[in-house]
Design a protein around this motif. Sequence first.
Motif, mmCIF file in Angstrom:
data_model
loop_
_atom_site.group_PDB
_atom_site.id
_atom_site.type_symbol
_atom_site.label_atom_id
_atom_site.label_comp_id
_atom_site.label_asym_id
_atom_site.label_seq_id
_atom_site.Cartn_x
_atom_site.Cartn_y
_atom_site.Cartn_z
ATOM 1 N N ARG A 1 1.605 9.983 -11.731
ATOM 2 C CA ARG A 1 0.937 11.262 -11.981
ATOM 3 C C ARG A 1 1.947 12.326 -12.406
ATOM 4 O O ARG A 1 1.694 13.107 -13.329
ATOM 5 C CB ARG A 1 0.187 11.708 -10.725
ATOM 6 C CG ARG A 1 -1.136 10.992 -10.498
ATOM 7 C CD ARG A 1 -1.962 11.696 -9.439
ATOM 8 N NE ARG A 1 -1.315 11.644 -8.144
ATOM 9 C CZ ARG A 1 -1.521 10.695 -7.241
ATOM 10 N NH1 ARG A 1 -2.356 9.708 -7.513
ATOM 11 N NH2 ARG A 1 -0.900 10.712 -6.081
ATOM 12 N N THR B 1 0.825 -1.214 0.000
ATOM 13 C CA THR B 1 0.000 0.000 0.000
ATOM 14 C C THR B 1 0.856 1.259 0.000
ATOM 15 O O THR B 1 0.582 2.213 -0.745
ATOM 16 C CB THR B 1 -0.918 -0.010 1.228
ATOM 17 O OG1 THR B 1 -1.698 -1.206 1.225
ATOM 18 C CG2 THR B 1 -1.849 1.193 1.203
ATOM 19 N N SER B 2 1.903 1.287 0.819
ATOM 20 C CA SER B 2 2.780 2.465 0.864
ATOM 21 C C SER B 2 3.467 2.681 -0.475
ATOM 22 O O SER B 2 3.592 3.822 -0.955
ATOM 23 C CB SER B 2 3.818 2.303 1.977
ATOM 24 O OG SER B 2 4.584 1.120 1.775
ATOM 25 N N SER B 3 3.910 1.592 -1.079
ATOM 26 C CA SER B 3 4.584 1.707 -2.382
ATOM 27 C C SER B 3 3.604 2.117 -3.473
ATOM 28 O O SER B 3 3.978 2.804 -4.425
ATOM 29 C CB SER B 3 5.255 0.388 -2.744
ATOM 30 O OG SER B 3 6.233 0.047 -1.784
ATOM 31 N N LEU B 4 2.343 1.671 -3.345
ATOM 32 C CA LEU B 4 1.345 2.048 -4.346
ATOM 33 C C LEU B 4 1.162 3.559 -4.389
ATOM 34 O O LEU B 4 1.088 4.158 -5.466
ATOM 35 C CB LEU B 4 0.007 1.369 -4.035
ATOM 36 C CG LEU B 4 -0.129 -0.098 -4.436
ATOM 37 C CD1 LEU B 4 -1.451 -0.657 -3.946
ATOM 38 C CD2 LEU B 4 -0.019 -0.250 -5.945
ATOM 39 N N GLU B 5 1.087 4.185 -3.212
ATOM 40 C CA GLU B 5 0.903 5.638 -3.176
ATOM 41 C C GLU B 5 2.083 6.346 -3.827
ATOM 42 O O GLU B 5 1.905 7.290 -4.602
ATOM 43 C CB GLU B 5 0.731 6.099 -1.731
ATOM 44 C CG GLU B 5 -0.544 5.561 -1.068
ATOM 45 C CD GLU B 5 -0.643 5.944 0.391
ATOM 46 O OE1 GLU B 5 0.323 6.584 0.887
ATOM 47 O OE2 GLU B 5 -1.666 5.632 1.033
ATOM 48 N N VAL B 6 3.295 5.879 -3.520
ATOM 49 C CA VAL B 6 4.489 6.478 -4.127
ATOM 50 C C VAL B 6 4.489 6.254 -5.634
ATOM 51 O O VAL B 6 4.792 7.171 -6.420
ATOM 52 C CB VAL B 6 5.762 5.893 -3.487
ATOM 53 C CG1 VAL B 6 7.008 6.399 -4.203
ATOM 54 C CG2 VAL B 6 5.814 6.231 -2.008
ATOM 55 N N THR B 7 4.117 5.045 -6.049
ATOM 56 C CA THR B 7 4.090 4.727 -7.483
ATOM 57 C C THR B 7 3.057 5.568 -8.208
ATOM 58 O O THR B 7 3.317 6.112 -9.292
ATOM 59 C CB THR B 7 3.785 3.236 -7.683
ATOM 60 O OG1 THR B 7 4.795 2.468 -7.026
ATOM 61 C CG2 THR B 7 3.782 2.886 -9.165
ATOM 62 N N PHE B 8 1.855 5.698 -7.621
ATOM 63 C CA PHE B 8 0.821 6.513 -8.245
ATOM 64 C C PHE B 8 1.249 7.968 -8.337
ATOM 65 O O PHE B 8 0.991 8.648 -9.343
ATOM 66 C CB PHE B 8 -0.488 6.405 -7.455
ATOM 67 C CG PHE B 8 -1.152 5.066 -7.569
ATOM 68 C CD1 PHE B 8 -0.939 4.269 -8.685
ATOM 69 C CD2 PHE B 8 -1.988 4.588 -6.570
ATOM 70 C CE1 PHE B 8 -1.538 3.027 -8.806
ATOM 71 C CE2 PHE B 8 -2.603 3.349 -6.687
ATOM 72 C CZ PHE B 8 -2.375 2.572 -7.801
ATOM 73 N N ALA B 9 1.908 8.469 -7.284
ATOM 74 C CA ALA B 9 2.391 9.855 -7.321
ATOM 75 C C ALA B 9 3.423 10.031 -8.429
ATOM 76 O O ALA B 9 3.409 11.031 -9.160
ATOM 77 C CB ALA B 9 2.983 10.238 -5.965
ATOM 78 N N ARG B 10 4.340 9.053 -8.556
ATOM 79 C CA ARG B 10 5.340 9.128 -9.618
ATOM 80 C C ARG B 10 4.680 9.048 -10.997
ATOM 81 O O ARG B 10 5.061 9.779 -11.928
ATOM 82 C CB ARG B 10 6.353 8.004 -9.445
ATOM 83 C CG ARG B 10 7.496 8.077 -10.471
ATOM 84 C CD ARG B 10 8.586 7.069 -10.186
ATOM 85 N NE ARG B 10 8.121 5.707 -10.382
ATOM 86 C CZ ARG B 10 7.906 4.853 -9.395
ATOM 87 N NH1 ARG B 10 8.126 5.208 -8.140
ATOM 88 N NH2 ARG B 10 7.493 3.620 -9.655
#
Length: 294
Positions: free
Chosen positions: A187, A176-185
């Motif tokens: 975007r 979950t933490s990596s997903l947020e970072v990945t989605f931000a990257r």
Amino acid sequence: MRKTAFLLPAFVILLVVLLSSLFVVDERQKALVLQFGQIKAVKEEPGLAFKIPLIQEVVFYDDRILSLDTDEIEVTPADDRRLVVDAFARYRIADVVKFRQAVGVGGIRVAEDRLSGILNSMIREVLGADQVTSDRILSVDRRELTNRIRDRARVQALSLGLDVVDVRLKQTNLPTSSLEVTFARMRAEREREAADEIARGNEAAQRVRALADRTVVETLSEAEKEANVIRGEADAERNRVFAEAYGADQEFFAFYRSLQAYETALRGSNSTMVITPDSQFFDYFGSENAASAE
């Protein structure tokens, strides 16, 4: 009478003993005959079988291919991109003797706990090996990796009397933490691509506008040049005509130019002029000049 009373209970006891010594092995099962916890016989063929009543017992095991879902675990491939993986396996009891010796009375529950540990260990070992990146795990090489997990798990599962038939990865996700970072990257990358596209579009629009403005200026300049040429030619033609007219009849030419001057001076509501009486502007309004002009 006494004999009948004795034979009937004996017959019932004999019948009960006989029935308790019989058991049926289903085609979907394997059976072990145990005597005081020790294995005395293995029944793998379907049909009717015998055991010693009261002394021996029969334990049945499923002979079909069974399914096992593993818990989610985190793995770290070679590119240090953590993934959350869960898998499922298909297995069957290949050797009921080894199976009984390995799990005892725990049966399938204990066997699946141990098999789940083996599978998780093999998943971490294979997916965390060198040159195994997250992109490879998510590519068509996934099947090759799961076959490798199956083969390694099969070797260790044989000690439990189990045969691992197949292993598949159900899902492979980012934490979950990596997903947020990945989605931000993602975007940020899409916004950068959008900004680049907008910049290229504005640049192209500026080129088009500059080309259009230059075309307008060139067209107007060419048109103005042509207009000036045409006006010059027209003026030259007019002057030529006037010169021919003046050379043909100077008096008539002077009269015609005077009429043009009168028309220009008295155009519109301008019908009043203040001039001296002896001005030559209205010479042709006099009777003598008018008569001579005629």
